[in-house]
Design an enzyme around this catalytic site. Structure first.
Site, mmCIF file in Angstrom:
data_model
loop_
_atom_site.group_PDB
_atom_site.id
_atom_site.type_symbol
_atom_site.label_atom_id
_atom_site.label_comp_id
_atom_site.label_asym_id
_atom_site.label_seq_id
_atom_site.Cartn_x
_atom_site.Cartn_y
_atom_site.Cartn_z
ATOM 1 C CD GLN C 199 2.090 -6.938 8.184
ATOM 2 O OE1 GLN C 199 1.213 -6.541 7.426
ATOM 3 N NE2 GLN C 199 2.409 -6.318 9.324
ATOM 4 C CB ALA C 240 1.231 -0.658 1.188
ATOM 5 C CG HIS C 241 0.308 -3.472 5.281
ATOM 6 N ND1 HIS C 241 0.878 -3.860 6.454
ATOM 7 C CD2 HIS C 241 0.582 -2.147 5.153
ATOM 8 C CE1 HIS C 241 1.450 -2.831 7.020
ATOM 9 N NE2 HIS C 241 1.289 -1.792 6.255
ATOM 10 C CG ASN C 242 -4.621 -4.063 5.980
ATOM 11 O OD1 ASN C 242 -3.505 -4.390 6.371
ATOM 12 N ND2 ASN C 242 -5.713 -4.698 6.357
#
Lengths: 347, 347, 347
Positions: C199, C240-242
């Site tokens: 990541q 969460a991511h993005n």
């Protein structure tokens, strides 16, 4: 950090099509790439972007055919996705390449630290702790008495590990996670108060486990709370005392598993799932986000959803009907009226 | 730590049957015990293990009869369960027997520290803080200005307490818990932005409370968020501003209580429960895991379940029907067809 | 801190009715005020308390009429609520008026620190970090390599920010929050194990954002997880991511948003809401506590409830029917019996 297309082609054993001296300094998605970006194309769905991207360099499969001219430099490799993943990893390794023992830190004289450690400032390593080789403990971590860590363990800033816990090799634990806090055990008294039941067990985390930020894993009352090899826990997950998670089980954010429950291997829990205590969940079970598992699941590899959870497909069908329940009730009202009239006529 | 059967019998005022010199060094369940284990038998359900256990010593009731030979050394006492609980507690007391003030720590010159403290390295005690006697503050704790702690308070590593909060006697707070963070108060503006409402109240935690790891308790906007005597909070619980929890209320992991809600005494919340703001919940109310309480509950001692929660028994019955809703809908479809035909015939 | 009624009237440009020399030392609600309290009356609903309050001073609107004698000193201003809010803010500013660099702290020689900083003891500022002016980093914070903070940023004790993250101006982050931990990305292998996907993105937090205690915001796989201007996140929230949160979006405690989902501006999520990954949520959407959003919402400004969420009003109606489902099923049973009989008769 800056590399030329030629440097990267060399690293990946690929060939350059375009300007070998163009420089890149960061990784980006092909649809978002700009000057200085290195991107990749593996999924044919994104092929259109190959002709419009502003990325300086794009890694493509050897088999990639061009249907129009490209403005970017290509690096051709056998497996573009695999090559890019490798670069991601290398990039991260460089980013996380800390070493040495910073001051002030607290390392008890009885603690054993393996080779090539990183111990950040304000990290506390207590009595009789054993750290394997190549462990990285970022700043502000706390490792209590008698804790053992394997090799290649990374603890991000502010991880807390209570006494007697055991952590395997290649384990990654993110910031703020708490390992080995007391299980929630209280015996009710006649006057409405509670007496705490001492929690003297520990937590055992096996190899290749990753634990998310601010996740909590409670120590066992007696014995061990066990996280088997390859388990992946997301952020803000709660694992209660004496739980056992089977190998390669994956738990998404904000899910909770109550005391003494045992999940078999390769279980997948969506986010915000709850599982009651003292049950077993079979191998390969998958649970939809926000569902609640209230009883033992013995059949392997099935999908569940809802609270309390039922078979996934049934839940989907029931949800549809729930949304038209008011209408269904009206239809029953109507039927009752008609029936009453029909009965009158029939009399 | 190692003790002989004779030592332990002496501590518990019991009598040894078997080898008084056999040594034990840890506690274990009777079904999991091995060489060096000390176990107990209280529940007749586990009696079978008495004849097969590998534990070196087992504590049993004086009244326990033997129906076969045993391979382990017995210690007979009046109340085996009580005796074992006592040992668990003693074990834990030894494990947590830290004392002294470690360096580097930060103690403001205006702070008052009681007798027999433990203040771990990297712990920060700010201006005008008052700590009672026998307080244990593990490494990496933060105690802001004007905070007061009673006697026998244990803060595990990394607990943060914001300014002006008041913590009673015999309180235990686990790692990563945050006490006194700002309540979530923002006033909407005409342009869609929000203006923060300053949160100037505090948190008051009374005696004998336990707070789980990474739990958050927000300060009041004005006045106090109050956690009454004997409350037990599990991990990752959210208590919003101006909430009041009655005596001996128990809240399982990942539950959240919204602003200004008041729970009476001896309420029990399962895990992942949500309670809306500005309501009251009556004494002895019990709420099923994952339920949502959306309105005031005035009737005492009832069980609730579902979102929005209804009486527990009703929820159980409704859940059963929900799972066969698609079938129910088909039956109504069928009835409508038949009725239409009957009506035709009747015409 | 102690002020006279006269001092406060001067600050607020108001006029005193009563004793100008009466002293106050804290703020309280009018119904809870005692000697030394300063309160306010703005909402006519609380007017009764004006005649019974024990607060020493009460701020009222110039337009406030008295229908009985009052025992307290009044300060009359144009806008009592606004004046009181101003005092709350001033009070808080004084409470949080820390400055200077405490020791021991860790500041890398390459880090740039703006004017008027507060850097608490045990705070760690890593390589190439840039802090704007007037930043307050309370004790035990961790700021990794290449992180940038704007002006007037407050990080309460124990905030962790991973490498490369960017934080704007006037941002407040509460204790224990983790910014930039790894997204939850793992690729399944044929043997049931998972391979981590590095990541390498970051988190970007724009101006005027507030982040609650123990909330976690994961870094993007590539690119950025983005929290737009004016967003307010409560405690224990998972981003969460993005993910991208639009301007002025508000998320209550314990809600979670899965990977790559985009919320438009002015969305409001209640507590314990879950939103699946890879969807979009339209401007002004409001989601009821404990609901689950499972698909893209394109219509703006609508209210949703339930899991999976449906229109709020429909959910309310369905919930009512759910609670009487057992009865509905019985009614269908009964209809079927009657129909069977009617058909017999008809034959």
């Amino acid at each position: 950090m800056q590399f030329t297309a030629k440097d990267i082609a060399f690293m990946l054993n690929g060939t350059v099509e375009g300007d070998p001296l163009v420089a890149v300094n960061h990784l980006a998605k092909i649809e978002e790439g700009g000057a200085g970006s290195l991107s990749f194309l593996a999924n044919p769905k994104y092929e259109q972007y190959l002709y419009t991207t502003d990325a300086s360099v794009v890694i493509v499969n050897n088999s990639q055919e061009l249907t129009a001219p490209v403005n970017t430099t290509l690096i051709r490799v056998d497996n573009a996705y695999g090559a890019f993943t490798l670069l991601l990893e290398k990039y991260n390794t460089i980013k996380l390449n800390k070493s040495g023992i910073e001051q002030p830190s607290f390392i008890h004289t009885s603690a054993k630290v393996g080779t090539e450690p990183y111990i950040g400032a304000f990290t506390y390593i207590s009595q009789d702790v054993v750290l394997g080789d190549n462990c990285k403990l970022y700043p502000g971590c706390y490792i209590a008495d008698n804790v053992t860590l394997g090799n290649n363990v990374t603890l991000f800033p502010g991880v807390k590990v209570y006494f007697d816990c055991v952590i395997g090799n290649n384990v990654v634990i993110h910031s703020g996670a708490v390992i080995g806090s007391d299980g929630f055990g209280f015996a009710p008294n006649a006057d409405g108060t509670y007496t705490k039941i001492a929690q003297i067990g520990n937590v055992v985390i096996e190899d290749n486990v990753e634990v998310g930020a601010n996740t909590t894993i409670d120590r066992a009352t007696m014995g061990s709370t066990i996280i088997r090899k390859g388990v992946k826990l997301d952020n803000l997950v709660q694992i209660a005392h004496n739980v056992e998670l089977g190998q390669n089980t994956v738990v998404a954010a904000q899910s909770g598993i109550a005391g003494s429950t045992k999940l078999a291997e390769n279980v997948i829990l969506g986010g915000q799932v709850g599982i009651v205590g003292h049950i077993n969940v079979a191998k390969g079970t998958q649970v939809q986000a926000q569902s609640g598992i209230s009883r033992t699941i013995t059949e392997e590899g099935k999908k569940w959803a809802g609270t309390p959870a039922i078979a996934y497909a049934n839940n989907m069908r029931s949800n549809v009907v729930v949304s038209r329940l008011p209408e269904l009730e009206k239809r029953v009202n109507e039927l009752e009226k008609i029936i009453t009239e029909l009965k009158k006529k029939g009399d």
